[in-house]
Design a protein around this motif. Structure first.
Motif, PDB file in Angstrom:
ATOM      1  N   LYS A 161      -5.970 -21.408  38.897  1.00 23.51           N
ATOM      2  CA  LYS A 161      -5.796 -22.125  40.171  1.00 23.51           C
ATOM      3  C   LYS A 161      -7.120 -22.795  40.569  1.00 23.51           C
ATOM      4  O   LYS A 161      -7.123 -23.929  41.051  1.00 23.51           O
ATOM      5  N   CYS A 162      -8.237 -22.061  40.346  1.00 22.16           N
ATOM      6  CA  CYS A 162      -9.546 -22.623  40.706  1.00 22.16           C
ATOM      7  C   CYS A 162      -9.860 -23.840  39.833  1.00 22.16           C
ATOM      8  O   CYS A 162     -10.392 -24.845  40.324  1.00 22.16           O
ATOM      9  N   HIS A 166      -0.936 -33.539  39.929  1.00 26.61           N
ATOM     10  CA  HIS A 166      -1.010 -32.419  40.865  1.00 26.61           C
ATOM     11  C   HIS A 166       0.206 -32.355  41.772  1.00 26.61           C
ATOM     12  O   HIS A 166       0.555 -31.293  42.272  1.00 26.61           O
ATOM     13  N   LEU A 167       0.836 -33.503  41.995  1.00 27.08           N
ATOM     14  CA  LEU A 167       2.037 -33.516  42.829  1.00 27.08           C
ATOM     15  C   LEU A 167       3.258 -33.089  42.034  1.00 27.08           C
ATOM     16  O   LEU A 167       4.383 -33.205  42.519  1.00 27.08           O
ATOM     17  N   LEU A 180      -3.715 -37.431  40.468  1.00 24.62           N
ATOM     18  CA  LEU A 180      -3.124 -36.901  41.706  1.00 24.62           C
ATOM     19  C   LEU A 180      -1.612 -36.727  41.548  1.00 24.62           C
ATOM     20  O   LEU A 180      -1.042 -35.750  42.035  1.00 24.62           O
ATOM     21  N   TYR A 181      -0.945 -37.657  40.839  1.00 25.55           N
ATOM     22  CA  TYR A 181       0.490 -37.505  40.592  1.00 25.55           C
ATOM     23  C   TYR A 181       0.756 -36.248  39.775  1.00 25.55           C
ATOM     24  O   TYR A 181       1.747 -35.554  39.994  1.00 25.55           O
ATOM     25  N   GLU A 213      -7.914 -26.700  41.063  1.00 22.85           N
ATOM     26  CA  GLU A 213      -8.484 -27.213  42.316  1.00 22.85           C
ATOM     27  C   GLU A 213      -9.712 -28.081  42.036  1.00 22.85           C
ATOM     28  O   GLU A 213      -9.885 -29.146  42.638  1.00 22.85           O
ATOM     29  N   SER A 253       4.464 -34.203  38.954  1.00 24.64           N
ATOM     30  CA  SER A 253       5.254 -35.159  38.194  1.00 24.64           C
ATOM     31  C   SER A 253       4.435 -35.763  37.057  1.00 24.64           C
ATOM     32  O   SER A 253       3.860 -36.845  37.201  1.00 24.64           O
ATOM     33  N   PHE A 260      -5.663 -16.580  39.121  1.00 23.47           N
ATOM     34  CA  PHE A 260      -6.540 -17.151  40.147  1.00 23.47           C
ATOM     35  C   PHE A 260      -7.544 -18.128  39.529  1.00 23.47           C
ATOM     36  O   PHE A 260      -7.840 -19.172  40.096  1.00 23.47           O
ATOM     37  N   ILE A 296      -5.618 -41.775  40.476  1.00 26.15           N
ATOM     38  CA  ILE A 296      -4.340 -41.595  41.169  1.00 26.15           C
ATOM     39  C   ILE A 296      -3.307 -40.981  40.223  1.00 26.15           C
ATOM     40  O   ILE A 296      -2.473 -40.172  40.643  1.00 26.15           O
ATOM     41  N   ILE A 349      -9.873 -36.882  43.026  1.00 29.21           N
ATOM     42  CA  ILE A 349     -10.106 -37.592  44.295  1.00 29.21           C
ATOM     43  C   ILE A 349     -11.403 -38.393  44.206  1.00 29.21           C
ATOM     44  O   ILE A 349     -11.470 -39.565  44.609  1.00 29.21           O
ATOM     45  N   PHE A 365      -8.576 -31.316  40.860  1.00 32.23           N
ATOM     46  CA  PHE A 365      -8.037 -32.095  41.979  1.00 32.23           C
ATOM     47  C   PHE A 365      -9.166 -32.830  42.705  1.00 32.23           C
ATOM     48  O   PHE A 365      -9.084 -34.038  42.959  1.00 32.23           O
ATOM     49  N   THR A 403     -10.893 -41.444  42.109  1.00 31.61           N
ATOM     50  CA  THR A 403     -10.110 -42.448  42.830  1.00 31.61           C
ATOM     51  C   THR A 403     -10.987 -43.253  43.785  1.00 31.61           C
ATOM     52  O   THR A 403     -10.954 -44.489  43.792  1.00 31.61           O
ATOM     53  N   PHE A 404     -11.798 -42.541  44.577  1.00 34.67           N
ATOM     54  CA  PHE A 404     -12.523 -43.280  45.607  1.00 34.67           C
ATOM     55  C   PHE A 404     -13.798 -43.931  45.086  1.00 34.67           C
ATOM     56  O   PHE A 404     -14.222 -44.944  45.639  1.00 34.67           O
TER      57      PHE A 404
END
Lengths: 106, 175
Positions: B5-6, B52-53, B49-50, B9, B55, B2, B46, B16, B12, B19-20
């Motif tokens: 995972k945190c 996390h997706l 983010l890939y 996160e 890849s 867990f 970005i 983000i 992640f 990125t912004f």
């Protein structure tokens, strides 16, 4: 506990935000290079969409990755072409303002 | 498990934010060179983010191609290209147009987000293959051989075309 990174919608909303960031930048910048930079955001949003659908929905996980790689190649080719076009436009029109380049209107 | 995972996160959310933040600087920058820096930072986010997706290969390619190549091309385009206009008014929109552009983008965001959230997405029942680089490479050379060849031809054509176009501009400037 809800993990944001496990949901398809999070990635889709990120892609929407990138698309609109690109559109806003495209409208706001009045130079060719500024517009080129904004178009990169639109392409990045598209490839995030492909990757998100690839990760959560697609039956074959190689398709989305190959499409995202394809978009990267297109973006690199586009950047090279646009930069040389900007140089040519400057040599011919002596301006960097896109509104001044209007030979086809006459 | 867990805790891992945190941490993932938190990373992640960090990606983000990167990125912004980069995107904001790229769109709102006063000088075009700052916009390129913002673009590079945003593309690094970005790449995360890939990751996390699922890849890592694509994340590496993103750093290599976008941050490494495309941003350098744009930076060179700025350096060898024309001098930007001195006054800012010629480089960005007026205040009223900027407000209208912002409103249009917000409206588009609302419409698209509502559509995305309301739609029902159905995952595929049968999955073939996995996310490994080995499987990606094998399908790139078997099933998707045509796209692999096509992208190399497109890149070659773009390089030759860019050289020719830049040469035409040089000849016109000299004559």
């Amino acid at each position: 506990m809800i993990f944001l990174s496990d949901h398809l919608e999070t990635y889709l909303v990120i892609a929407v935000l990138l698309l609109l960031l690109g559109v806003y930048g495209m409208v706001r910048h009045k130079t060719f290079i500024g517009m080129l930079i904004s178009s990169e955001f639109i392409l990045a949003g598209a490839s995030i969409n492909f990757m998100a659908f690839n990760r959560f929905l697609a039956p074959n996980p190689a398709v989305g990755q190959i499409f995202a790689l394809f978009i990267m190649g297109i973006a690199a080719a586009e950047a090279a072409i646009v930069v040389s076009l900007i140089l040519m436009v400057y040599h011919r029109f002596r301006t960097v303002d896109p509104a001044q380049v209007h030979d086809l209107q006459h | 498990m867990f805790a891992y995972k945190c941490i993932a996160e938190a990373l992640f959310v960090f990606f983000i934010a990167v990125t912004f933040t980069g995107g904001y600087f790229a769109v709102r920058a006063k000088y075009i060179m700052h916009a390129v820096m913002g673009l590079a930072v945003s593309l690094l986010g970005i790449a995360g983010l890939y990751f996390h997706l699922g890849s890592p290969f694509l994340a590496m390619m993103q750093v290599l191609i976008y941050v490494g190549a495309v941003c350098i091309i744009i930076a060179f385009g700025i350096m060898v290209g024309p001098k930007p206009q001195a006054d800012e008014e010629k480089r960005v929109l007026g205040k009223r147009n900027a407000l209208l552009a912002g409103a249009a983008c917000l409206l588009g965001f609302g419409l698209l987000t509502v559509t995305v959230v309301q739609a029902t997405w159905v995952p595929a029942t049968v999955k073939t293959g996995d996310m490994t680089v080995r499987f990606l490479g094998e399908s790139l050379l078997n099933q998707f051989c045509l796209s692999f060849e096509l992208i190399s031809v497109i890149l070659l054509t773009a390089i030759i075309g860019a050289l020719i176009i830049a040469n035409i501009g040089k000849e016109e400037a000299e004559s």
